[in-house]
Write an enzyme that holds these catalytic residues in place. Sequence first.
Site, short mmCIF file in Angstrom:
data_model
loop_
_atom_site.label_atom_id
_atom_site.label_comp_id
_atom_site.label_asym_id
_atom_site.label_seq_id
_atom_site.Cartn_x
_atom_site.Cartn_y
_atom_site.Cartn_z
N TRP A 7 45.32 35.44 39.83
CA TRP A 7 46.51 34.59 39.67
C TRP A 7 46.65 33.54 40.76
O TRP A 7 47.51 32.68 40.67
CB TRP A 7 47.77 35.48 39.68
CG TRP A 7 47.70 36.54 40.75
CD1 TRP A 7 47.34 37.85 40.56
CD2 TRP A 7 47.92 36.38 42.16
NE1 TRP A 7 47.32 38.52 41.77
CE2 TRP A 7 47.68 37.63 42.76
CE3 TRP A 7 48.31 35.32 42.97
CZ2 TRP A 7 47.81 37.85 44.14
CZ3 TRP A 7 48.42 35.51 44.34
CH2 TRP A 7 48.18 36.77 44.91
N ASN A 8 45.86 33.61 41.81
CA ASN A 8 46.22 32.81 42.99
C ASN A 8 45.85 31.33 42.86
O ASN A 8 46.49 30.49 43.48
CB ASN A 8 45.64 33.42 44.27
CG ASN A 8 44.14 33.45 44.28
OD1 ASN A 8 43.50 33.58 43.24
ND2 ASN A 8 43.55 33.32 45.44
N GLU B 196 42.43 43.38 53.70
CA GLU B 196 42.92 42.05 53.34
C GLU B 196 44.42 42.15 53.03
O GLU B 196 44.83 42.96 52.22
CB GLU B 196 42.17 41.57 52.09
CG GLU B 196 42.53 40.19 51.65
CD GLU B 196 41.80 39.79 50.36
OE1 GLU B 196 41.70 40.62 49.44
OE2 GLU B 196 41.32 38.65 50.28
N GLU C 260 33.14 37.01 43.08
CA GLU C 260 33.82 36.31 44.19
C GLU C 260 35.00 37.18 44.59
O GLU C 260 35.99 37.26 43.88
CB GLU C 260 34.30 34.94 43.71
CG GLU C 260 33.22 34.05 43.14
CD GLU C 260 32.25 33.55 44.21
OE1 GLU C 260 32.57 33.65 45.41
OE2 GLU C 260 31.17 33.07 43.83
N CYS D 63 41.61 33.23 48.94
CA CYS D 63 40.52 34.11 49.37
C CYS D 63 39.89 33.64 50.67
O CYS D 63 39.41 34.44 51.45
CB CYS D 63 39.46 34.21 48.27
SG CYS D 63 38.82 32.59 47.79
P1 NAD Z 1 42.35 42.01 40.81
O1 NAD Z 1 40.96 42.47 41.07
O2 NAD Z 1 43.42 43.01 40.76
O3 NAD Z 1 42.43 41.20 39.44
C1 NAD Z 1 41.63 40.07 39.18
C2 NAD Z 1 41.42 39.96 37.67
O4 NAD Z 1 40.67 41.09 37.23
C3 NAD Z 1 42.70 39.95 36.85
O5 NAD Z 1 42.53 39.04 35.77
C4 NAD Z 1 42.79 41.39 36.33
O6 NAD Z 1 43.52 41.51 35.12
C5 NAD Z 1 41.31 41.71 36.11
N1 NAD Z 1 40.97 43.14 36.14
C6 NAD Z 1 41.65 44.16 36.71
N2 NAD Z 1 40.98 45.33 36.55
C7 NAD Z 1 39.85 45.03 35.86
C8 NAD Z 1 38.72 45.79 35.40
N3 NAD Z 1 38.65 47.11 35.62
N4 NAD Z 1 37.74 45.16 34.76
C9 NAD Z 1 37.78 43.83 34.56
N5 NAD Z 1 38.82 43.04 34.96
C10 NAD Z 1 39.84 43.63 35.61
O7 NAD Z 1 42.63 40.91 41.93
P2 NAD Z 1 44.02 40.24 42.31
O8 NAD Z 1 44.73 41.13 43.27
O9 NAD Z 1 44.73 39.80 41.12
O10 NAD Z 1 43.51 38.92 43.08
C11 NAD Z 1 43.49 38.83 44.45
C12 NAD Z 1 42.10 39.14 44.97
O11 NAD Z 1 41.19 38.14 44.51
C13 NAD Z 1 42.03 39.08 46.48
O12 NAD Z 1 41.28 40.16 46.94
C14 NAD Z 1 41.31 37.77 46.74
O13 NAD Z 1 40.63 37.73 47.97
C15 NAD Z 1 40.38 37.69 45.58
N6 NAD Z 1 39.95 36.31 45.34
C16 NAD Z 1 38.67 35.96 45.64
C17 NAD Z 1 38.24 34.64 45.48
C18 NAD Z 1 36.83 34.22 45.84
O14 NAD Z 1 36.42 33.14 45.45
N7 NAD Z 1 36.09 35.02 46.58
C19 NAD Z 1 39.14 33.69 44.98
C20 NAD Z 1 40.42 34.08 44.70
C21 NAD Z 1 40.83 35.41 44.86
#
Ligand code: NAD
Length: 540
Positions: A177-178, A405, A273, A307
């Site tokens: 969502w970010n 984090e 990522e 991130c």
């Molecule tokens: P999250 O892992 O909870 O969710 C991310 C996405 O994955 C959502 O769309 C969610 O519905 C989906 N999801 C959840 N469980 C799943 C599963 N078992 N299988 C497949 N999809 C699933 O992450 P979040 O808390 O929403 O996002 C924040 C995290 O994302 C932070 O850790 C941040 O650092 C990371 N992030 C990384 C980058 C990068 O480029 N490295 C960029 C942005 C955010």
Amino acid sequence: MSTAHESDGALGDLIDPELPAATYVLEPDVVEPLTRRIVTSHAAGTHRSTSPFTGAPLAAYPVSSPADVATAVERARAAQAGWARTPLRERTTVLDRLGALVLQRQSEILDLIQMESGKARRSAFEEVADVAIVCRHYAVRGPRYLADRRVPGMLPVLTGVRVHRRPVGVVGAIAPWNYPLSLVLSEAVPALLAGNAVVIKPDPQTTLSALWVAEVLQDAGLPDDLFLVVTGGGDIGAELVEHVDHIAFTGSTATGRKVAGRAGERLIGATLELGGKNPLYVAADADLDTAVPGVVRACFSNTGQLCMSIERLVLHERIADAFLERFVEAVRDLRLGSELDYTADVGSLVSAAQLERVTAHVDDALAKGARALVGGVHRSDVGPYFYAPTVLDDVPADARCATEETFGPVVSVTRVASDDEAVRVMNDTEFGLNASIWSADVARARALAARVESGTVVINDGYASAWASPAAPMGGFKASGLGRRHGREAVEALTEVQAVAAQRGARLGVSLDSLYTLGGEAPSRALTVALGALRRLRLP
Ligand code: NAD
């Protein structure tokens, strides 16, 4: 009553169909044209998202079922074959138009991003700029990344080998969502360039922004079914992994491990990522006039929910006090706000869950002896999920925010006596996504960068000059990910590579087969002579 999707707790409460539409922040005539684009049979219930600025209901939309995911991938697969045959020039034209349309229609998406994610408008604009940059890059440079390559054959002249990049087919993208605009497109743009179709599963909180992207892609000339949106929580994301030919996942490390596990079993490619605990080192010779505002942006852009955001400040002891005095003052001056304009420096956290996590990290550190130099409080006077930008000193090693984090506006301070100690502290983490070094001596900073275990190292800037250089690969070492987005590397990840080797000498009777017809030792002797000659000529 429709049944809401509750599989992973990521989706909201059961929807009361009696809830008057007027209580939604977004009017139905804005929402409906977007939600019509969801691939859904309307069998899996409805999700209601919440406005982070007020906590009020924002919009309601139908959730996709597992069967809908299969349908979306089938439709995408059927459309992909034609797209792969479409001349590359037409594909790049669509991407070029997409970049132009996002710039032209920015006020629509800036409002939507802010309303869904709660971020400040300047952080939302970073997404608009990012899409324009990424589209331009791949529209211009993409054909070079996809160009066939001639490589040396087994026998020069007699064997001709060409290496081709073929689309993998259907790329699944799972987004958090970010960055609701950027992260929906950062993999989709190179994927579409390469002739793939894309099925995206955005986060439930920021689905409308992804649907807006689908609308604009259509306006840019993308044929039907090449960019499809399925909605829902983690179970729908997991279902997508079951059907696609490559999965591009952006999210937490914990979820990334699950996605990688399943992708491994299916033997499909995965680009992951993930999270970070990014350090920033201010060396003894840094120019504090530029460092202070730059470090503020590095830590608090997007309310720290980025991130690449900095969560660990590593300060050389010679400048630590002078730096902190000015830094804390600048952080105190940051203006929090929820206006749909450029008045606020920092927006809201996205949800009650994020507020809980940030509060828990800060309270834990304070209970274990840390001091808040500024912030450390929930700003409910501004909105339900606002949290004051926070700088923590004396954070003990066993505090959660020292290693985990936080993903919020919280940064901790460590003082070091030397560059060597700074490198050791920067690398003392399971993550390796982004790092930043501030020094007047760029050559020295580059030398330090070579010792930092991080996918990007940014000198005299926090993150923007790495993220916004789309020719450069971006991604993580260690638990921060696998594979890279941006640049040639993204195109390589989203294509299959195929080597086509042709024997040119067959018609002249000097093919490999004709050699073997000599019988006995003769072929081995002839090859021994040829291999010796190739070695002396240093042919590759
Ligand atoms: P999250 O892992 O909870 O969710 C991310 C996405 O994955 C959502 O769309 C969610 O519905 C989906 N999801 C959840 N469980 C799943 C599963 N078992 N299988 C497949 N999809 C699933 O992450 P979040 O808390 O929403 O996002 C924040 C995290 O994302 C932070 O850790 C941040 O650092 C990371 N992030 C990384 C980058 C990068 O480029 N490295 C960029 C942005 C955010």
